[in-house]
Write a protein that holds these residues in place. Structure first.
Motif, PDB file in Angstrom:
ATOM      1  N   THR A  86       0.854  -1.184   0.000  1.00  0.00           N
ATOM      2  CA  THR A  86       0.000   0.000   0.000  1.00  0.00           C
ATOM      3  C   THR A  86       0.894   1.239   0.000  1.00  0.00           C
ATOM      4  O   THR A  86       2.105   1.169   0.231  1.00  0.00           O
ATOM      5  N   ASP A  87       0.301   2.408  -0.243  1.00  0.00           N
ATOM      6  CA  ASP A  87       1.066   3.645  -0.145  1.00  0.00           C
ATOM      7  C   ASP A  87       1.675   3.792   1.246  1.00  0.00           C
ATOM      8  O   ASP A  87       2.788   4.294   1.395  1.00  0.00           O
ATOM      9  N   ASN A  88       0.947   3.354   2.271  1.00  0.00           N
ATOM     10  CA  ASN A  88       1.469   3.422   3.636  1.00  0.00           C
ATOM     11  C   ASN A  88       2.635   2.460   3.836  1.00  0.00           C
ATOM     12  O   ASN A  88       3.586   2.761   4.565  1.00  0.00           O
ATOM     13  N   ASP A  89       2.566   1.277   3.205  1.00  0.00           N
ATOM     14  CA  ASP A  89       3.663   0.313   3.318  1.00  0.00           C
ATOM     15  C   ASP A  89       4.955   0.858   2.715  1.00  0.00           C
ATOM     16  O   ASP A  89       6.056   0.477   3.127  1.00  0.00           O
ATOM     17  N   ARG A  90       4.832   1.731   1.712  1.00  0.00           N
ATOM     18  CA  ARG A  90       6.003   2.228   0.990  1.00  0.00           C
ATOM     19  C   ARG A  90       6.711   3.373   1.693  1.00  0.00           C
ATOM     20  O   ARG A  90       7.800   3.782   1.282  1.00  0.00           O
ATOM     21  N   ARG A  91       6.109   3.939   2.745  1.00  0.00           N
ATOM     22  CA  ARG A  91       6.681   5.110   3.415  1.00  0.00           C
ATOM     23  C   ARG A  91       7.138   4.749   4.819  1.00  0.00           C
ATOM     24  O   ARG A  91       6.403   4.064   5.546  1.00  0.00           O
ATOM     25  N   PRO A  92       8.314   5.253   5.236  1.00  0.00           N
ATOM     26  CA  PRO A  92       8.694   5.073   6.644  1.00  0.00           C
ATOM     27  C   PRO A  92       7.763   5.888   7.533  1.00  0.00           C
ATOM     28  O   PRO A  92       7.495   7.060   7.248  1.00  0.00           O
ATOM     29  N   ALA A  93       7.248   5.281   8.561  1.00  0.00           N
ATOM     30  CA  ALA A  93       6.372   5.995   9.482  1.00  0.00           C
ATOM     31  C   ALA A  93       7.199   6.942  10.347  1.00  0.00           C
ATOM     32  O   ALA A  93       8.423   6.883  10.392  1.00  0.00           O
ATOM     33  N   ARG A  94       6.518   7.837  11.026  1.00  0.00           N
ATOM     34  CA  ARG A  94       7.197   8.716  11.973  1.00  0.00           C
ATOM     35  C   ARG A  94       7.963   7.884  12.996  1.00  0.00           C
ATOM     36  O   ARG A  94       7.457   6.891  13.499  1.00  0.00           O
ATOM     37  N   TRP A  95       9.184   8.319  13.278  1.00  0.00           N
ATOM     38  CA  TRP A  95      10.042   7.674  14.267  1.00  0.00           C
ATOM     39  C   TRP A  95      10.388   6.226  13.864  1.00  0.00           C
ATOM     40  O   TRP A  95      10.695   5.400  14.697  1.00  0.00           O
ATOM     41  N   GLN A  96      10.320   5.930  12.576  1.00  0.00           N
ATOM     42  CA  GLN A  96      10.629   4.585  12.094  1.00  0.00           C
ATOM     43  C   GLN A  96      11.706   4.691  11.032  1.00  0.00           C
ATOM     44  O   GLN A  96      11.642   5.537  10.136  1.00  0.00           O
ATOM     45  N   GLY A  97      12.721   3.828  11.112  1.00  0.00           N
ATOM     46  CA  GLY A  97      13.859   3.949  10.215  1.00  0.00           C
ATOM     47  C   GLY A  97      13.582   3.553   8.780  1.00  0.00           C
ATOM     48  O   GLY A  97      14.073   4.175   7.850  1.00  0.00           O
ATOM     49  N   SER A  98      12.793   2.501   8.563  1.00  0.00           N
ATOM     50  CA  SER A  98      12.550   2.015   7.208  1.00  0.00           C
ATOM     51  C   SER A  98      11.086   1.637   7.033  1.00  0.00           C
ATOM     52  O   SER A  98      10.374   1.354   8.004  1.00  0.00           O
ATOM     53  N   ALA A  99      10.645   1.629   5.791  1.00  0.00           N
ATOM     54  CA  ALA A  99       9.255   1.306   5.476  1.00  0.00           C
ATOM     55  C   ALA A  99       9.023  -0.202   5.564  1.00  0.00           C
ATOM     56  O   ALA A  99       9.950  -1.007   5.431  1.00  0.00           O
ATOM     57  N   ASP A 100       7.764  -0.583   5.754  1.00  0.00           N
ATOM     58  CA  ASP A 100       7.419  -2.011   5.791  1.00  0.00           C
ATOM     59  C   ASP A 100       7.821  -2.703   4.493  1.00  0.00           C
ATOM     60  O   ASP A 100       8.324  -3.829   4.507  1.00  0.00           O
ATOM     61  N   GLU A 101       7.593  -2.028   3.357  1.00  0.00           N
ATOM     62  CA  GLU A 101       7.948  -2.639   2.073  1.00  0.00           C
ATOM     63  C   GLU A 101       9.431  -2.998   2.036  1.00  0.00           C
ATOM     64  O   GLU A 101       9.805  -4.069   1.537  1.00  0.00           O
TER      65      GLU A 101
END
Length: 405
Positions: free
Chosen positions: A155-170
């Motif tokens: 998803t678009d969310n999977d492709r982006r690193p979340a706040r305070w997160q080093g890398s994206a789920d993808e």
């Protein structure tokens, strides 16, 4: 309206200045599409207040059957007031919630025996296998793929690193090669009680982490067109912080996959994920596979339905396939039903497409029969998936029954 751990339903009035006198709280006791009882609660809430409600104490519950029994409460407004007359129609639903009162009855244990074919393969009711234990046909349709799966089109969310997160789920999923999983058969044998036991390992090319899978196929009876599959999935090695899904992928030959009808018992009518299920209600619903899809501007994972205990596929040639799901556990936690996804194209095609018009049916029906999926989150513009909706590699066990119709 939210179900509470003690079996009550929390009802909130979110209006700032208006009580609920304009709405009726109508309840229904139903099993799938079958309405068993109805009524109205005599309750008015002042603005900003809340209370808990229960089903009537004299409500007679049925014995367990082939579908769950739900008590569903809806706030319905029948008459528009001055500022609402331009848009509100009679019967407008303001909100809804429900309680699961009776779970489905357990499926009878299979008693049939697998037979050996002349070419060294095996037959288990409507399922046929080659000598390696690969599923070749199901319900008369060629199988183009069947294995454990743990990846989804991001998803678009999977492709982006979340706040305070080093890398994206993808990125985490790609580093674990979840998008390149392949299966190796380690053994196939007929057990003493007549089941076909297939052992396999599933992994990607760039990691030592993988899954040990045990598939146990057994005809429901020797004369039936139904087969039970007991799936046991065990993660091996070190896994990333999350996996996209845990379940099995099945690809069937079906030139008119998009027109295939689907009637299911579970949450609906639209998609729901671990952190986006507030609007989903348990019941009986129907779509075509084409309507099953959620058409996002940018193609991505979509359309999962949670809590599915049964689904009936109606093919355009008049044949059908029923799938029942029971005994689903993740780790030590049991749950009602599976998460079901259906598409007329593969996840790889979904991932490659930049626009909806680039998605073209490929002549196959792609089914994901998952114990669970990772939540959706909001990493494209905020926090990622919260802990209570994250999916981590864990042992999975589920029982699926396939019946030719």
């Amino acid at each position: 309206m939210d179900a509470q751990p003690d079996g009550t339903l929390l009802v909130r009035n979110r209006y700032a200045f208006r009580d609920t006198n304009h709405a009726e709280l109508c309840w229904t006791l139903h099993r799938g599409a079958e309405e068993l009882a109805t009524g109205v609660l005599d309750l008015v809430l002042e603005a900003g207040t809340e209370t808990v409600v229960r089903p009537p104490s004299d409500l007679v519950l049925p014995e367990p059957g082939d579908a769950p029994v739900w008590w569903t409460l809806r706030a319905v407004q029948q008459k528009a007031e001055a500022l609402e007359e331009a848009w509100l129609e009679p019967g407008f639903q303001l909100g809804a919630g429900q309680l699961l009162l009776v779970e489905p009855a357990a499926l009878a244990a299979p008693t049939g025996r697998v037979s050996t074919e002349a070419d060294g393969g095996f037959r288990a009711g409507p399922a046929r296998f080659d000598r390696r234990g690969d599923l070749r046909t199901l319900a008369g349709r060629t199988v183009h793929g069947f294995r454990v799966d743990a990846w989804r089109a991001p998803t678009d969310n999977d492709r982006r690193p979340a706040r305070w997160q080093g890398s994206a789920d993808e990125e985490k999923w790609s580093s674990a090669s979840l998008n390149l999983l392949a299966e190796r058969k380690d053994g196939v044998a007929v057990t003493a009680d007549g089941a076909l036991q297939v052992d396999a390992r599933i992994a990607g090319p760039a990691t030592r982490a993988g899954f040990a899978a045990h598939y146990r196929w057994q005809p429901v009876t020797d004369a039936s067109d139904a087969v039970d599959l007991l799936v046991d999935i065990r993660p091996e090695g070190r896994w990333p912080e999350s996996v996209a899904r845990l379940g099995v992928l099945l690809a069937l030959d079906e030139p008119a996959a998009a027109e295939t009808g689907v009637r299911w018992t579970g949450l609906g009518p639209d998609e729901s994920y671990a952190d986006s299920r507030q609007a989903a209600l348990g019941g009986s619903w129907q779509h075509t596979v084409a309507d099953w899809q959620t058409r996002y501007t940018h193609p991505q994972e979509n359309g999962a339905r949670r809590g599915v205990t049964s689904a009936v596929l109606s093919f355009t040639d008049g044949t059908g396939l029923r799938i029942d799901a029971t005994d689903v556990t993740i780790g030590a936690r049991s749950q009602l039903g599976i998460e079901l996804s259906l598409r007329p194209w593969s996840d790889e095609a979904l991932d490659r497409a930049a626009h909806p018009h680039e998605l073209v049916p490929d002549g196959r029906l792609w089914l994901h029969l998952d114990a669970a999926q990772h939540g959706v989150g909001s990493a494209a513009c905020g926090p990622g998936v919260l802990p209570n909706a994250q999916l981590h590699a864990a042992p999975v066990r589920m029982r699926l029954r396939f019946t030719t119709l």
